[in-house]
Design an enzyme around this catalytic site. Structure first.
Site, PDB file in Angstrom:
ATOM      1  N   PRO A 152     -28.075   9.190 -16.791  1.00 15.32           N
ATOM      2  CA  PRO A 152     -27.935  10.182 -18.155  1.00 15.32           C
ATOM      3  C   PRO A 152     -27.779  10.047 -20.198  1.00 15.32           C
ATOM      4  O   PRO A 152     -28.618  10.421 -21.289  1.00 15.32           O
ATOM      5  CB  PRO A 152     -26.269  11.092 -18.433  1.00 15.32           C
ATOM      6  CG  PRO A 152     -26.053  10.045 -17.210  1.00 15.32           C
ATOM      7  CD  PRO A 152     -26.611   9.465 -16.334  1.00 15.32           C
ATOM      8  N   GLY A 153     -27.407   8.675 -19.589  1.00 13.56           N
ATOM      9  CA  GLY A 153     -27.388   7.588 -20.943  1.00 13.56           C
ATOM     10  C   GLY A 153     -28.547   7.726 -21.506  1.00 13.56           C
ATOM     11  O   GLY A 153     -29.394   7.823 -23.075  1.00 13.56           O
ATOM     12  N   GLY A 163      19.979 -18.916   1.746  1.00 17.10           N
ATOM     13  CA  GLY A 163      19.372 -18.223   2.219  1.00 17.10           C
ATOM     14  C   GLY A 163      17.731 -18.005   2.057  1.00 17.10           C
ATOM     15  O   GLY A 163      17.851 -18.000   0.510  1.00 17.10           O
ATOM     16  N   ASP A 172     -18.288   9.742 -13.875  1.00 20.25           N
ATOM     17  CA  ASP A 172     -17.484  10.885 -14.341  1.00 20.25           C
ATOM     18  C   ASP A 172     -17.558  12.352 -14.209  1.00 20.25           C
ATOM     19  O   ASP A 172     -16.223  13.170 -15.342  1.00 20.25           O
ATOM     20  CB  ASP A 172     -16.032  10.590 -15.005  1.00 20.25           C
ATOM     21  CG  ASP A 172     -16.363  10.142 -16.746  1.00 20.25           C
ATOM     22  OD1 ASP A 172     -17.288   9.636 -16.793  1.00 20.25           O
ATOM     23  OD2 ASP A 172     -15.992   8.785 -16.888  1.00 20.25           O
ATOM     24  N   GLY A 173     -18.676  11.994 -14.827  1.00 18.80           N
ATOM     25  CA  GLY A 173     -19.254  14.118 -15.603  1.00 18.80           C
ATOM     26  C   GLY A 173     -19.129  14.008 -16.865  1.00 18.80           C
ATOM     27  O   GLY A 173     -18.929  15.691 -17.132  1.00 18.80           O
ATOM     28  N   GLY A 186      13.906 -16.445   1.261  1.00 17.83           N
ATOM     29  CA  GLY A 186      13.799 -14.902   0.406  1.00 17.83           C
ATOM     30  C   GLY A 186      13.867 -14.693  -0.451  1.00 17.83           C
ATOM     31  O   GLY A 186      14.149 -13.492  -1.024  1.00 17.83           O
ATOM     32  N   HIS A 187      14.874 -15.992  -1.866  1.00 17.56           N
ATOM     33  CA  HIS A 187      15.250 -14.940  -2.536  1.00 17.56           C
ATOM     34  C   HIS A 187      14.805 -16.036  -3.384  1.00 17.56           C
ATOM     35  O   HIS A 187      15.357 -15.990  -5.223  1.00 17.56           O
ATOM     36  CB  HIS A 187      17.448 -15.631  -2.877  1.00 17.56           C
ATOM     37  CG  HIS A 187      17.796 -14.999  -1.843  1.00 17.56           C
ATOM     38  ND1 HIS A 187      18.030 -13.680  -1.708  1.00 17.56           N
ATOM     39  CD2 HIS A 187      18.308 -15.978  -1.174  1.00 17.56           C
ATOM     40  CE1 HIS A 187      18.615 -13.635  -0.649  1.00 17.56           C
ATOM     41  NE2 HIS A 187      19.462 -14.479  -0.200  1.00 17.56           N
ATOM     42  N   CYS A 222     -20.377  12.570 -20.216  1.00 14.89           N
ATOM     43  CA  CYS A 222     -21.546  12.212 -20.276  1.00 14.89           C
ATOM     44  C   CYS A 222     -21.907  13.417 -22.063  1.00 14.89           C
ATOM     45  O   CYS A 222     -22.537  12.983 -23.079  1.00 14.89           O
ATOM     46  CB  CYS A 222     -22.782  11.568 -19.769  1.00 14.89           C
ATOM     47  SG  CYS A 222     -24.213  10.746 -21.264  1.00 14.89           S
ATOM     48  N   HIS A 234      20.442  -9.042   0.530  1.00 15.80           N
ATOM     49  CA  HIS A 234      19.637  -9.018   1.533  1.00 15.80           C
ATOM     50  C   HIS A 234      19.108  -8.101   2.593  1.00 15.80           C
ATOM     51  O   HIS A 234      19.816  -7.598   3.752  1.00 15.80           O
ATOM     52  CB  HIS A 234      21.201  -9.460   2.738  1.00 15.80           C
ATOM     53  CG  HIS A 234      21.537 -11.331   1.780  1.00 15.80           C
ATOM     54  ND1 HIS A 234      22.465 -11.147   0.907  1.00 15.80           N
ATOM     55  CD2 HIS A 234      20.920 -12.352   2.338  1.00 15.80           C
ATOM     56  CE1 HIS A 234      22.521 -12.404   0.878  1.00 15.80           C
ATOM     57  NE2 HIS A 234      21.268 -13.274   1.242  1.00 15.80           N
TER      58      HIS A 234
END
EC number: 2.7.1.28
Length: 570
Positions: free
Chosen positions: A556-557, A55, A400-401, A57-58, A403, A220
């Protein structure tokens, strides 16, 4: 019904085979049939031809194993359905007419496959063709297999390889049949899955709860022999190997310490390659601990069950001759390119490189220079610690808060470093040493950016002094940040403040410039630039993924850099 990326549900088996053939110059389709043949069919004249199939599908089975040194051709059925007698017979006739000296059919043990291949074999024999059939049943799932016997699963791929290498070497049909049957007897496979699979256009074949795994399933989508609670990979592998080698099971594989095996770690289609690597390592370790020698290991997708998130382990007991056949060259695209050599987790690691001796620092001792450096650095650290919360707050809008936390970490690292030893007063050494501290301790991309800036600036200052040298050093630092960081001025990053200050410092190159006035201007330009980031679109860094048209706050940077410059230049 689960989503599938197909063109049509009814044409998916044809389309998959056509795609494989289109991409592989060594394969051709047999007109009017879902049969894939070697492009160089004339090479089979006077040799044994090998045909397999089953078959769809393999994938990559079975068409991925057609090539010199493996199969001559394969017949593909619809998804999980046996191919028709007519197509199998057409494949047999095609290789017989190409002058094959006998044909061996390699069939997985399923009723439909046995019936259709068997019927085609009888008709071909009636036409006078020398055809034989080997049925492979390598499944170790059932402790007491019923009348149908053991299912044929991933171990069949090893049989394709052994038979293919023998045929390529010119072995007779008798010899190939005998050796292949012997190899099939010393082989076992067991599957384990975290999910079912679904035929295109249909619902999943069975249900598994979030915290369950299924042991001993076929290819199967049929359920297995045992449903268990989810186990970590190493424990799951132990359970599988124990089940496969349990002497009380009628379908077990006998393993004794000192045995040599070929191991196949097969992805059932939907497991991530990361998980597959973990399972492979666990299998090698587990076998080694039992005193089993792993002659070769194959890891990848060899015989799948559509998108099933699972794995199967195959073990074949081997002697030197079988290992040579496994190692023999093949052009089949799905056979992995593995090095001939034993497999082990007990490898000696490459020793870590020894760091070269540091260039001796200019011994300036603790003079007025060192005291001044300490004073400036102390002021920078106090500034960063004081604005930690403000920077975190600014960073929450777009990042992501963290810094402020990252910069405070850097400040603490610099303080500890100064505490442990006097900082060098020579500018190049000082910047280089600071780069090391920040790269080790600061974390985040800011740590690397500051490290790049300081390393490049230090390089530029080597053996130079005077104001113009500092202007060049700032330029070198910014160039390095841009080269690797990908940001440009105006992208709303820390670079905006640095760039503004650097532009102001260019005046240091004009003779008669008053350094103090230039420095004061540089700080003001940096602070103005940091404030201006409030109205910019983010063009780089994490904030650039935020969809809001304006981020309302300054970056912030940029704010942190302006604060550092004020502390340094005041």
């Amino acid at each position: 019904v689960p989503k599938k990326l197909v063109t049509t549900v009814s044409g998916c088996a044809d389309d998959a085979v056509a795609g494989l053939v289109a991409c592989n110059p060594g394969l051709r389709l047999l007109q009017g049939h879902r049969v894939v043949l070697r492009d160089d069919l004339q090479a089979v004249r006077g040799r044994v031809a090998l045909l397999s199939g089953g078959g769809s599908g393999h994938e990559p089975a079975h068409a991925g194993y057609v090539g010199k040194g493996m199969l001559t051709g394969v017949v593909a059925g619809a998804v999980f359905a046996s191919p028709s007698v007519g197509s199998i017979l057409a494949a047999i006739r095609a290789v017989a007419q190409a002058g094959a000296a006998g044909i061996l059919l390699i069939v997985k043990n399923y009723t439909g496959d046995r019936l259709n291949f068997g019927m085609a074999l009888e008709r071909a024999r009636a036409e006078g063709t020398d055809v034989r059939m080997v049925v492979v049943g390598d499944d170790c799932a059932f402790t007491t297999p019923g009348k149908a016997g053991r299912r044929g699963i991933c171990g069949t791929v090893l049989i394709h390889k052994v038979a293919g290498a023998l045929a390529e070497a010119g072995a007779s049909l008798d010899e190939i049949e005998k050796k292949v049957k012997a190899a099939a007897k010393v082989m076992g496979t067991l599957g384990l899955s975290l999910s079912p699979c679904s035929i295109p256009g249909s619902k999943p074949s069975f249900q598994l709860a979030e915290d369950e795994m299924e042991l001993g399933l076929g290819i199967h989508g049929e359920a297995g022999v045992r449903r268990m609670k989810l186990l970590p990979a190493d424990k799951a592998v132990e359970t599988m190997l124990k089940h496969m080698t349990d002497p009380s099971s009628a379908s077990h594989l006998s393993l004794t310490p000192g045995s040599s095996v070929v191991l196949v770690v097969n992805n059932l289609g939907g497991l991530s390659c990361l998980e597959l690597g973990i399972v492979a390592g666990a299998a090698v370790r587990c076998l080694e601990n039992q005193g089993i020698r792993i002659a070769r290991a194959l890891v990848g997708s060899f015989m799948t069950a559509l998108e099933m998130a699972g794995v199967s382990l195959t073990l074949m007991l081997v002697d030197e001759e079988l290992v040579k056949l496994i190692d023999a060259k093949t052009t089949a695209m799905a056979w992995p390119n593995i090095l001939a050599g034993p497999v082990t987790t007990r490898k000696e690691e490459v020793p870590a490189p020894i760091e070269g001796p540091r260039k001796p620092q200019d011994e300036t001792g603790i003079g007025p220079g060192t005291a001044r450096v300490e004073q400036v650095l102390q002021r920078v650290c106090s500034t960063l610690l004081a604005i930690q919360d403000k920077l975190n707050e600014l960073d929450r809008g777009a990042g992501d808060g963290d810094c402020g936390h990252t910069h405070a970490q850097a400040a603490q690292a610099i303080q500890e470093w100064m505490h442990s030893r006097p900082p060098p007063a020579a500018p190049a050494q000082l910047l280089s040493a600071l780069a090391d501290v920040l790269l080790e301790q600061m974390g985040g991309s800011s740590g690397v950016l500051y490290g790049l800036f300081l390393t490049a600036a230090a390089q530029s200052l080597r053996g130079r002094s005077g104001s113009p040298a500092w202007a060049d050093a700032m330029d070198a630092g910014i160039e390095a940040m841009q080269r690797y960081g990908g940001a440009a001025p105006g992208d709303r990053t820390m670079l905006d403040s640095l760039f503004a200050a650097t532009q102001a410092l260019h005046s240091l190159r004009s003779p008669g410039a008053d350094p103090l006035q230039v420095l004061a201007a540089a700080v003001q330009r940096a602070e103005a630039a940091a404030e201006a980031t409030r109205h910019m679109e983010a063009g780089a860094g994490r904030a650039s993924y935020i969809r809001s048209s304006r981020l309302e706050q300054p970056d912030p940077g940029a704010v942190a850099v302006a604060a550092v410059l004020r502390a340094v230049l005041e």
